[in-house]
Design a protein around this motif. Structure first.
Motif, PDB file in Angstrom:
ATOM      1  N   GLY A 173      27.220  60.700  18.611  1.00 58.85           N
ATOM      2  CA  GLY A 173      26.291  59.586  18.470  1.00 58.85           C
ATOM      3  C   GLY A 173      26.899  58.236  18.809  1.00 58.85           C
ATOM      4  N   TYR A 174      28.155  58.219  19.233  1.00 56.83           N
ATOM      5  CA  TYR A 174      28.794  56.949  19.593  1.00 56.83           C
ATOM      6  C   TYR A 174      28.081  56.296  20.776  1.00 56.83           C
ATOM      7  N   GLY A 175      27.813  57.068  21.811  1.00 60.24           N
ATOM      8  CA  GLY A 175      27.188  56.521  23.011  1.00 60.24           C
ATOM      9  C   GLY A 175      25.826  55.913  22.732  1.00 60.24           C
ATOM     10  N   ALA A 176      25.017  56.601  21.936  1.00 57.19           N
ATOM     11  CA  ALA A 176      23.682  56.091  21.596  1.00 57.19           C
ATOM     12  C   ALA A 176      23.792  54.768  20.837  1.00 57.19           C
ATOM     13  N   GLU A 177      24.726  54.713  19.895  1.00 53.74           N
ATOM     14  CA  GLU A 177      24.880  53.487  19.129  1.00 53.74           C
ATOM     15  C   GLU A 177      25.380  52.349  20.021  1.00 53.74           C
ATOM     16  N   VAL A 178      26.298  52.656  20.924  1.00 50.35           N
ATOM     17  CA  VAL A 178      26.815  51.643  21.848  1.00 50.35           C
ATOM     18  C   VAL A 178      25.691  51.101  22.724  1.00 50.35           C
ATOM     19  N   LEU A 179      24.858  51.984  23.270  1.00 50.72           N
ATOM     20  CA  LEU A 179      23.747  51.519  24.108  1.00 50.72           C
ATOM     21  C   LEU A 179      22.803  50.612  23.327  1.00 50.72           C
ATOM     22  N   SER A 180      22.538  50.959  22.093  1.00 48.15           N
ATOM     23  CA  SER A 180      21.672  50.130  21.262  1.00 48.15           C
ATOM     24  C   SER A 180      22.313  48.764  21.002  1.00 48.15           C
ATOM     25  N   LEU A 181      23.594  48.757  20.640  1.00 48.30           N
ATOM     26  CA  LEU A 181      24.299  47.501  20.373  1.00 48.30           C
ATOM     27  C   LEU A 181      24.351  46.615  21.612  1.00 48.30           C
ATOM     28  N   ILE A 182      24.669  47.209  22.750  1.00 48.69           N
ATOM     29  CA  ILE A 182      24.848  46.408  23.966  1.00 48.69           C
ATOM     30  C   ILE A 182      23.502  45.910  24.481  1.00 48.69           C
ATOM     31  N   ALA A 183      22.450  46.716  24.350  1.00 45.14           N
ATOM     32  CA  ALA A 183      21.119  46.263  24.769  1.00 45.14           C
ATOM     33  C   ALA A 183      20.672  45.090  23.902  1.00 45.14           C
ATOM     34  N   ASP A 184      20.847  45.207  22.592  1.00 43.28           N
ATOM     35  CA  ASP A 184      20.489  44.098  21.700  1.00 43.28           C
ATOM     36  C   ASP A 184      21.260  42.835  22.061  1.00 43.28           C
ATOM     37  N   TYR A 185      22.555  42.989  22.314  1.00 38.74           N
ATOM     38  CA  TYR A 185      23.396  41.845  22.679  1.00 38.74           C
ATOM     39  C   TYR A 185      22.915  41.219  23.992  1.00 38.74           C
ATOM     40  N   CYS A 186      22.692  42.045  24.994  1.00 44.34           N
ATOM     41  CA  CYS A 186      22.280  41.522  26.306  1.00 44.34           C
ATOM     42  C   CYS A 186      20.910  40.846  26.245  1.00 44.34           C
ATOM     43  N   PHE A 187      19.978  41.447  25.540  1.00 42.60           N
ATOM     44  CA  PHE A 187      18.633  40.889  25.470  1.00 42.60           C
ATOM     45  C   PHE A 187      18.597  39.625  24.619  1.00 42.60           C
ATOM     46  N   SER A 188      19.283  39.631  23.458  1.00 40.71           N
ATOM     47  CA  SER A 188      19.185  38.462  22.579  1.00 40.71           C
ATOM     48  C   SER A 188      20.157  37.349  22.903  1.00 40.71           C
ATOM     49  N   HIS A 189      21.374  37.674  23.311  1.00 39.95           N
ATOM     50  CA  HIS A 189      22.383  36.626  23.509  1.00 39.95           C
ATOM     51  C   HIS A 189      22.555  36.197  24.962  1.00 39.95           C
ATOM     52  N   LEU A 190      22.343  37.114  25.883  1.00 35.23           N
ATOM     53  CA  LEU A 190      22.531  36.776  27.297  1.00 35.23           C
ATOM     54  C   LEU A 190      21.217  36.497  28.015  1.00 35.23           C
ATOM     55  N   GLY A 191      20.094  36.772  27.353  1.00 33.72           N
ATOM     56  CA  GLY A 191      18.795  36.534  27.974  1.00 33.72           C
ATOM     57  C   GLY A 191      18.487  37.486  29.120  1.00 33.72           C
ATOM     58  N   ILE A 192      19.120  38.642  29.109  1.00 35.12           N
ATOM     59  CA  ILE A 192      18.891  39.648  30.156  1.00 35.12           C
ATOM     60  C   ILE A 192      17.479  40.217  29.994  1.00 35.12           C
ATOM     61  N   HIS A 193      16.812  40.437  31.116  1.00 32.82           N
ATOM     62  CA  HIS A 193      15.481  41.041  31.108  1.00 32.82           C
ATOM     63  C   HIS A 193      15.567  42.552  31.305  1.00 32.82           C
ATOM     64  N   GLN A 194      16.547  43.001  32.106  1.00 30.13           N
ATOM     65  CA  GLN A 194      16.668  44.432  32.331  1.00 30.13           C
ATOM     66  C   GLN A 194      18.112  44.855  32.515  1.00 30.13           C
ATOM     67  N   LEU A 195      18.386  46.049  32.010  1.00 29.63           N
ATOM     68  CA  LEU A 195      19.671  46.716  32.192  1.00 29.63           C
ATOM     69  C   LEU A 195      19.426  47.945  33.039  1.00 29.63           C
ATOM     70  N   TYR A 196      20.421  48.295  33.841  1.00 23.99           N
ATOM     71  CA  TYR A 196      20.277  49.501  34.652  1.00 23.99           C
ATOM     72  C   TYR A 196      21.604  50.238  34.734  1.00 23.99           C
ATOM     73  N   ALA A 197      21.505  51.528  35.055  1.00 27.42           N
ATOM     74  CA  ALA A 197      22.698  52.364  35.165  1.00 27.42           C
ATOM     75  C   ALA A 197      22.450  53.437  36.207  1.00 27.42           C
ATOM     76  N   GLY A 198      23.501  53.784  36.925  1.00 28.18           N
ATOM     77  CA  GLY A 198      23.469  54.892  37.869  1.00 28.18           C
ATOM     78  C   GLY A 198      24.231  56.066  37.281  1.00 28.18           C
ATOM     79  N   VAL A 199      23.614  57.255  37.339  1.00 26.40           N
ATOM     80  CA  VAL A 199      24.219  58.468  36.780  1.00 26.40           C
ATOM     81  C   VAL A 199      24.115  59.573  37.817  1.00 26.40           C
ATOM     82  N   THR A 200      25.227  60.254  38.096  1.00 23.50           N
ATOM     83  CA  THR A 200      25.149  61.371  39.040  1.00 23.50           C
ATOM     84  C   THR A 200      24.261  62.463  38.455  1.00 23.50           C
ATOM     85  N   ALA A 201      23.539  63.125  39.342  1.00 23.43           N
ATOM     86  CA  ALA A 201      22.525  64.096  38.925  1.00 23.43           C
ATOM     87  C   ALA A 201      23.111  65.287  38.171  1.00 23.43           C
TER      88      ALA A 201
END
Length: 176
Positions: free
Chosen positions: A105-133
């Motif tokens: 569950g570390y990864g899920a928690e990290v994504l939640s923390l970083i999304a909150d940080y980016c949206f609230s503190h950096l004013g980011i509108h969207q995050l994206y990621a590339g993942v090999t199939a």
């Protein structure tokens, strides 16, 4: 010091003491595919990188944070990169280094923390990621954390003489 804390992990700024951990991560060929690395990094270059890691995210267009378990052991890294302030978007890269720490569950928690940080503190509108199939665990991680699959880049990454598709995921902040 930047600290983003969850129940299982916290994120912190890089420290000079992280040299050995980052040196090992950057020079582990198994991880090169996800980081687009093609050559090893010297301790000297990583030390210089750490000395400059305090620079402003808007200046260098990236931010790398250490993922630590609550017992203060480093377990991975999260990168915000390709920041586009005008378009208010940034890419994410996440790595939980040791397989024994995956699936906790570390990864899920990290994504939640970083999304909150980016949206609230950096004013980011969207995050994206590339993942090999073929990276099923990362696909599950992003999909379970509300990232939407928005496209597939065919034959995008060449690994060991074979092309792999890359799936593009987005998380859009609908709160304005």
């Amino acid at each position: 010091m930047l600290t983003l804390k969850g129940e299982k992990v916290y994120l912190r700024a890089l420290e000079p003491e992280d040299l050995d951990f980052i040196f090992e991560v950057e020079n582990t060929e198994e991880f090169w595919e996800i980081s687009a690395t093609k050559v090893p990094y010297s301790r000297y270059l990583i030390k210089k990188y750490l000395q400059n890691s305090h620079r402003d995210i808007y200046e260098v267009k990236q931010l790398r944070l250490m993922i630590c378990s609550n017992d203060h052991n480093p377990v991975g890294l999260i990168d915000i990169f390709d920041l586009e302030p005008k378009d208010r978007r940034a890419a994410l890269g996440i790595l939980i280094v040791d397989e024994s720490n995956r699936g906790k569950g570390y990864g899920a928690e990290v994504l939640s923390l970083i999304a909150d940080y980016c949206f609230s503190h950096l004013g980011i509108h969207q995050l994206y990621a590339g993942v090999t199939a073929d990276n099923k665990s990362s696909i599950n991680l992003f999909e379970k954390n509300n990232f939407r699959k928005v496209g597939v880049k065919k034959d995008w990454i060449l690994v060991n003489g074979k092309f792999k598709d890359e799936i593009l995921y987005q998380l859009i902040n609908n709160v304005h």
